[in-house]
Design a protein around this motif. Sequence first.
Motif, PDB file in Angstrom:
ATOM      1  N   THR A  67       0.850  -1.125   0.023  1.00 28.84           N
ATOM      2  CA  THR A  67      -0.107  -0.135   0.100  1.00 28.84           C
ATOM      3  C   THR A  67       0.838   1.298   0.147  1.00 28.84           C
ATOM      4  O   THR A  67       0.369   2.223  -0.545  1.00 28.84           O
ATOM      5  N   VAL A  68       1.997   1.333   0.840  1.00 24.35           N
ATOM      6  CA  VAL A  68       2.882   2.413   0.870  1.00 24.35           C
ATOM      7  C   VAL A  68       3.737   2.580  -0.474  1.00 24.35           C
ATOM      8  O   VAL A  68       3.725   3.787  -1.181  1.00 24.35           O
ATOM      9  N   GLU A  69       3.966   1.480  -1.095  1.00 26.54           N
ATOM     10  CA  GLU A  69       4.618   1.523  -2.400  1.00 26.54           C
ATOM     11  C   GLU A  69       3.782   2.457  -3.404  1.00 26.54           C
ATOM     12  O   GLU A  69       3.890   3.096  -4.084  1.00 26.54           O
ATOM     13  N   ASN A  70       2.536   1.591  -3.303  1.00 25.79           N
ATOM     14  CA  ASN A  70       1.337   1.997  -4.326  1.00 25.79           C
ATOM     15  C   ASN A  70       0.997   3.765  -4.099  1.00 25.79           C
ATOM     16  O   ASN A  70       1.180   4.444  -5.154  1.00 25.79           O
ATOM     17  N   PHE A  71       0.981   4.204  -2.810  1.00 28.62           N
ATOM     18  CA  PHE A  71       0.498   5.457  -2.480  1.00 28.62           C
ATOM     19  C   PHE A  71       1.894   6.297  -2.934  1.00 28.62           C
ATOM     20  O   PHE A  71       1.862   7.365  -3.538  1.00 28.62           O
ATOM     21  N   VAL A 112      -8.265  11.822 -10.947  1.00 24.11           N
ATOM     22  CA  VAL A 112      -6.842  11.530 -11.177  1.00 24.11           C
ATOM     23  C   VAL A 112      -6.743  10.171 -11.862  1.00 24.11           C
ATOM     24  O   VAL A 112      -7.162   9.217 -11.684  1.00 24.11           O
ATOM     25  N   PRO A 113      -5.765  10.098 -13.069  1.00 20.00           N
ATOM     26  CA  PRO A 113      -5.552   9.009 -13.622  1.00 20.00           C
ATOM     27  C   PRO A 113      -4.953   7.805 -12.692  1.00 20.00           C
ATOM     28  O   PRO A 113      -4.306   8.161 -11.751  1.00 20.00           O
ATOM     29  N   THR A 114      -5.683   6.595 -12.707  1.00 17.34           N
ATOM     30  CA  THR A 114      -5.128   5.703 -11.793  1.00 17.34           C
ATOM     31  C   THR A 114      -4.485   4.322 -12.384  1.00 17.34           C
ATOM     32  O   THR A 114      -4.634   4.244 -13.528  1.00 17.34           O
ATOM     33  N   GLY A 115      -3.814   3.681 -11.677  1.00 20.16           N
ATOM     34  CA  GLY A 115      -2.925   2.547 -12.254  1.00 20.16           C
ATOM     35  C   GLY A 115      -3.777   1.363 -11.558  1.00 20.16           C
ATOM     36  O   GLY A 115      -4.887   1.342 -11.114  1.00 20.16           O
ATOM     37  N   ALA A 116      -2.997   0.242 -11.520  1.00 16.02           N
ATOM     38  CA  ALA A 116      -3.611  -0.947 -11.282  1.00 16.02           C
ATOM     39  C   ALA A 116      -4.033  -0.842  -9.625  1.00 16.02           C
ATOM     40  O   ALA A 116      -3.137  -0.431  -8.814  1.00 16.02           O
ATOM     41  N   PRO A 117      -5.000  -1.419  -9.168  1.00 10.09           N
ATOM     42  CA  PRO A 117      -5.390  -1.606  -7.828  1.00 10.09           C
ATOM     43  C   PRO A 117      -4.351  -2.398  -7.129  1.00 10.09           C
ATOM     44  O   PRO A 117      -3.662  -3.383  -7.569  1.00 10.09           O
ATOM     45  N   VAL A 118      -4.358  -2.095  -5.597  1.00  8.88           N
ATOM     46  CA  VAL A 118      -3.286  -2.728  -4.758  1.00  8.88           C
ATOM     47  C   VAL A 118      -3.953  -3.683  -3.713  1.00  8.88           C
ATOM     48  O   VAL A 118      -5.204  -3.701  -3.698  1.00  8.88           O
ATOM     49  N   VAL A 119      -3.176  -4.401  -3.393  1.00 11.74           N
ATOM     50  CA  VAL A 119      -3.852  -6.030  -2.627  1.00 11.74           C
ATOM     51  C   VAL A 119      -4.177  -5.303  -1.156  1.00 11.74           C
ATOM     52  O   VAL A 119      -3.375  -4.398  -0.838  1.00 11.74           O
ATOM     53  N   ASN A 120      -5.313  -5.654  -0.467  1.00 12.00           N
ATOM     54  CA  ASN A 120      -5.501  -5.235   0.781  1.00 12.00           C
ATOM     55  C   ASN A 120      -4.616  -5.637   1.884  1.00 12.00           C
ATOM     56  O   ASN A 120      -4.303  -6.981   1.576  1.00 12.00           O
ATOM     57  N   GLU A 121      -4.332  -4.824   2.783  1.00 11.28           N
ATOM     58  CA  GLU A 121      -3.340  -5.100   3.801  1.00 11.28           C
ATOM     59  C   GLU A 121      -4.047  -4.690   5.036  1.00 11.28           C
ATOM     60  O   GLU A 121      -3.568  -3.789   5.537  1.00 11.28           O
ATOM     61  N   PRO A 122      -5.132  -5.217   5.684  1.00 17.70           N
ATOM     62  CA  PRO A 122      -5.788  -4.727   6.814  1.00 17.70           C
ATOM     63  C   PRO A 122      -5.179  -5.151   7.961  1.00 17.70           C
ATOM     64  O   PRO A 122      -5.635  -5.861   9.068  1.00 17.70           O
TER      65      PRO A 122
END
Length: 262
Positions: A44-48, A87-97
């Motif tokens: 998630t951090v990498e995606n953000f 906002v243009p978006t990329g691939a979704p990220v896996v959930n990390e709850p």
Amino acid sequence: MRKITLAFILAALASFQTSATVVEIRTNMGNISVNLFDEQTPETVENFLEYVNSGAYANTIVHRLEPGFVIQSGGYQYNGQLPLDEVPTGAPVVNEPELSNVRGTIAMAKLAGDPDSATSQWFINLADNSANLDLQNSGFTVFGQVIENGMDIADEINQLPRYNLGGAASAAPLIDYDSASGEDPNEDNFVLITDIVVTDDAVVTNPDLNPTPNTLINNNNSGGGDNPSTPSDGGSSGGAINPLTMLVLALGTLLFRRRIKA
């Protein structure tokens, strides 16, 4: 031999330090610093940070306010006129709850009924929303915590009146806006995020922070859907031995055996 062992120990300990990144959300109401939890929620951090480093968050707005609940952004830009640009978006990220949605945390918004659908939109928890968001839609991923006086700014945004600008911005907070004027709001009226930038990328930042683990998701891994107030886009899981603990145990065993042989 002793020098080699000491070098090995130091290298191993360094590898187990908590990695972290601090970013600054720069708004026209003040700046909000956030410590990201790189180790607990790495994907998630990498995606953000990909959105941050690409400049995708420049001129985005806080497009949703649910008083006493969340403020949400990351989805829409104001470029001088309405309607807002997506906002243009990329691939979704896996959930990390892994972590809990307590007050002052930042988490990812996602599509209802789709745990692994988060892209660019994020929200700040204005209250302890753990009882709801730690379980809903398989849990909302908390990936950082507001630090310093950042929540003062968030609380000021929480006090703003809301206006329906249509679509996802049906509860947008606006500053000094006169709806009776018939004019569209402008950059002076929006809670405008001029940019989000990395201010500290040290290996360890704010080591005194102790993020609250999401224990509810472990006890009841519900995939449930969203309720109307849930943020929508459109740490520890327990039981495992800490790697540092394993290293200490292994070294202790090695030293014990060497002493026996001596």
